[in-house]
Design a protein around this motif. Sequence first.
Motif, PDB file in Angstrom:
ATOM      1  N   ILE A  87      43.721  41.091  39.286  1.00 49.41           N
ATOM      2  CA  ILE A  87      43.358  40.164  38.213  1.00 49.41           C
ATOM      3  C   ILE A  87      42.041  40.576  37.549  1.00 49.41           C
ATOM      4  O   ILE A  87      41.412  41.561  37.921  1.00 49.41           O
ATOM      5  CB  ILE A  87      43.307  38.712  38.723  1.00 49.41           C
ATOM      6  N   THR A  88      41.659  39.795  36.559  1.00 53.45           N
ATOM      7  CA  THR A  88      40.440  40.033  35.793  1.00 53.45           C
ATOM      8  C   THR A  88      39.229  40.202  36.714  1.00 53.45           C
ATOM      9  O   THR A  88      38.957  39.346  37.564  1.00 53.45           O
ATOM     10  CB  THR A  88      40.186  38.846  34.841  1.00 53.45           C
ATOM     11  N   ASN A  89      38.522  41.326  36.528  1.00 52.43           N
ATOM     12  CA  ASN A  89      37.359  41.619  37.354  1.00 52.43           C
ATOM     13  C   ASN A  89      36.539  42.688  36.647  1.00 52.43           C
ATOM     14  O   ASN A  89      36.894  43.111  35.544  1.00 52.43           O
ATOM     15  CB  ASN A  89      37.809  42.083  38.749  1.00 52.43           C
ATOM     16  N   SER A  90      35.489  43.167  37.279  1.00 53.92           N
ATOM     17  CA  SER A  90      34.712  44.252  36.691  1.00 53.92           C
ATOM     18  C   SER A  90      35.547  45.529  36.677  1.00 53.92           C
ATOM     19  O   SER A  90      36.488  45.682  37.463  1.00 53.92           O
ATOM     20  CB  SER A  90      33.426  44.494  37.481  1.00 53.92           C
ATOM     21  N   ASP A  91      35.194  46.435  35.794  1.00 51.95           N
ATOM     22  CA  ASP A  91      35.890  47.709  35.688  1.00 51.95           C
ATOM     23  C   ASP A  91      35.914  48.423  37.035  1.00 51.95           C
ATOM     24  O   ASP A  91      36.951  48.932  37.477  1.00 51.95           O
ATOM     25  CB  ASP A  91      35.192  48.576  34.629  1.00 51.95           C
ATOM     26  N   ASP A  92      34.798  48.439  37.718  1.00 52.30           N
ATOM     27  CA  ASP A  92      34.685  49.134  39.000  1.00 52.30           C
ATOM     28  C   ASP A  92      35.552  48.476  40.074  1.00 52.30           C
ATOM     29  O   ASP A  92      36.223  49.155  40.857  1.00 52.30           O
ATOM     30  CB  ASP A  92      33.221  49.156  39.445  1.00 52.30           C
ATOM     31  N   SER A  93      35.550  47.140  40.104  1.00 52.19           N
ATOM     32  CA  SER A  93      36.348  46.419  41.111  1.00 52.19           C
ATOM     33  C   SER A  93      37.846  46.641  40.908  1.00 52.19           C
ATOM     34  O   SER A  93      38.587  46.849  41.875  1.00 52.19           O
ATOM     35  CB  SER A  93      36.042  44.927  41.067  1.00 52.19           C
ATOM     36  N   ILE A  94      38.276  46.591  39.652  1.00 51.63           N
ATOM     37  CA  ILE A  94      39.695  46.838  39.362  1.00 51.63           C
ATOM     38  C   ILE A  94      40.075  48.247  39.799  1.00 51.63           C
ATOM     39  O   ILE A  94      41.095  48.452  40.461  1.00 51.63           O
ATOM     40  CB  ILE A  94      39.980  46.624  37.859  1.00 51.63           C
ATOM     41  N   ARG A  95      39.242  49.202  39.474  1.00 47.51           N
ATOM     42  CA  ARG A  95      39.521  50.596  39.825  1.00 47.51           C
ATOM     43  C   ARG A  95      39.598  50.780  41.350  1.00 47.51           C
ATOM     44  O   ARG A  95      40.479  51.455  41.861  1.00 47.51           O
ATOM     45  CB  ARG A  95      38.428  51.501  39.240  1.00 47.51           C
ATOM     46  N   LYS A  96      38.662  50.140  42.062  1.00 45.51           N
ATOM     47  CA  LYS A  96      38.644  50.250  43.530  1.00 45.51           C
ATOM     48  C   LYS A  96      39.920  49.690  44.152  1.00 45.51           C
ATOM     49  O   LYS A  96      40.520  50.300  45.037  1.00 45.51           O
ATOM     50  CB  LYS A  96      37.425  49.491  44.097  1.00 45.51           C
ATOM     51  N   SER A  97      40.306  48.496  43.697  1.00 37.80           N
ATOM     52  CA  SER A  97      41.519  47.866  44.252  1.00 37.80           C
ATOM     53  C   SER A  97      42.749  48.718  43.992  1.00 37.80           C
ATOM     54  O   SER A  97      43.584  48.927  44.892  1.00 37.80           O
ATOM     55  CB  SER A  97      41.714  46.473  43.644  1.00 37.80           C
ATOM     56  N   LEU A  98      42.878  49.213  42.766  1.00 34.78           N
ATOM     57  CA  LEU A  98      44.025  50.055  42.412  1.00 34.78           C
ATOM     58  C   LEU A  98      44.057  51.320  43.264  1.00 34.78           C
ATOM     59  O   LEU A  98      45.117  51.737  43.745  1.00 34.78           O
ATOM     60  CB  LEU A  98      43.971  50.420  40.929  1.00 34.78           C
ATOM     61  N   LYS A  99      42.901  51.920  43.459  1.00 40.31           N
ATOM     62  CA  LYS A  99      42.814  53.155  44.236  1.00 40.31           C
ATOM     63  C   LYS A  99      43.207  52.920  45.688  1.00 40.31           C
ATOM     64  O   LYS A  99      43.956  53.698  46.276  1.00 40.31           O
ATOM     65  CB  LYS A  99      41.389  53.712  44.158  1.00 40.31           C
ATOM     66  N   THR A 100      42.716  51.823  46.266  1.00 42.96           N
ATOM     67  CA  THR A 100      43.027  51.515  47.665  1.00 42.96           C
ATOM     68  C   THR A 100      44.517  51.275  47.861  1.00 42.96           C
ATOM     69  O   THR A 100      45.123  51.783  48.817  1.00 42.96           O
ATOM     70  CB  THR A 100      42.228  50.282  48.133  1.00 42.96           C
ATOM     71  N   ILE A 101      45.125  50.507  46.960  1.00 43.76           N
ATOM     72  CA  ILE A 101      46.567  50.245  47.058  1.00 43.76           C
ATOM     73  C   ILE A 101      47.351  51.543  46.905  1.00 43.76           C
ATOM     74  O   ILE A 101      48.305  51.796  47.648  1.00 43.76           O
ATOM     75  CB  ILE A 101      47.000  49.208  45.999  1.00 43.76           C
ATOM     76  N   SER A 102      46.942  52.369  45.971  1.00 49.53           N
ATOM     77  CA  SER A 102      47.618  53.644  45.743  1.00 49.53           C
ATOM     78  C   SER A 102      47.528  54.552  46.976  1.00 49.53           C
ATOM     79  O   SER A 102      48.520  55.171  47.378  1.00 49.53           O
ATOM     80  CB  SER A 102      47.009  54.344  44.529  1.00 49.53           C
TER      81      SER A 102
END
Length: 382
Positions: A87-102
């Motif tokens: 969901i809506t978050n800072s650019d860095d937080s979104i990137r981190k979550s996506l990377k971890t899931i990937s």
Amino acid sequence: MKNSLEGIHFQTGKPIQVITRDGIIQEIMELESSESKNLIAPGFVDLQVNGFQGIDFNDSNLKESDVLKVTRAMFESGVTTYFPTIITNSDDSIRKSLKTISLACASNGLIQSTVQGIHLEGPFLSKEEGPRGAHPLKYIQAPNWEKFSAWQEAAEGRIKLITLAPEWEGSFEFIEKCVESGVNVAIGHTAANTTQIEAAIRAGATLSTHLGNAAHLMLPRHPNYLWDQLASEKLWMSLIADGFHLPDTVLKVFLKVKPKTTFLISDATSFAGLPPGNYQSPIGGEVVLNKNGRLYMEKNPGLLAGSATSLLQCINYLVDHHLTSVQEAIEMASVRPMQFLDRGYSRGLSSGSIADLLVLDFNRANLEILQTIKAGELVYSK
């Protein structure tokens, strides 16, 4: 490896034997009778899961092991395919979550086969109170293709669904680029007018995310963005049928208008499966989970902060309240979301399909998961 299941077909009500080999349904044989009175159904598919049992996909400390924990928790509630939702978050937080899931998908075959995509809900949403819901205002922004492309790179192409508000300037060009790249686009958390919604549909939007929620508390009787989306035959619709997000009268009307293009989502947050209490959420800040399972923002009790409900609970709610049949509710939680993602997807149980199966007790007031089978392998047993 060859396996077989006996039980009652969830659609026909007839006794069947399902034969699987190497994770694929080889044959479905109709029987004269069966000792098993349990229901056999396809695994549930949940395209909006923010977290579960204390784990939040939007937590900056999310670990790969957390993704596995959520995946196993999903199996317990009958979900064999799901989209982690960022969901809506800072650019860095979104990137981190996506990377971890990937990374979790790439390193674990079970996660890879279960997490079939990622849903990005924000940050390209409405700034207005109501449509924005619990999304933090400071990160809300206009659609940005360069930023989205960077997030998609972090996700290694796994973002398969994005929810946005099409009233932003540049939305339609952004939607077209998403569709061209193979990403499904949903309208949601929006205050768009009729013209903007029609333009979004022409650009390729195909879904209304949790229609009826993330909206102003007061709307013009007509026109408004609910009627506009409900009237479109090109938009599918996802619903949260937990008894809190939409009243029964609205669910009844929505289901009548789009009987074959509606599917269920849980919109589950990390609070699903936790005891009642006051919690801190990256989505809504201070939130409250009451004893009835309603999750809301402490400072604004009229606004929900997502859901603390599983897809199974949504199915049972629809059936208990006589809003739909057991067969229809199961279809909305299994077959329909797959048909939305792939219009060529076959109906129900069929030979040649991946053996994502459920064995359900249907002799009680509520459906209960007895076994969950993922690609032919038993992953949960009560």
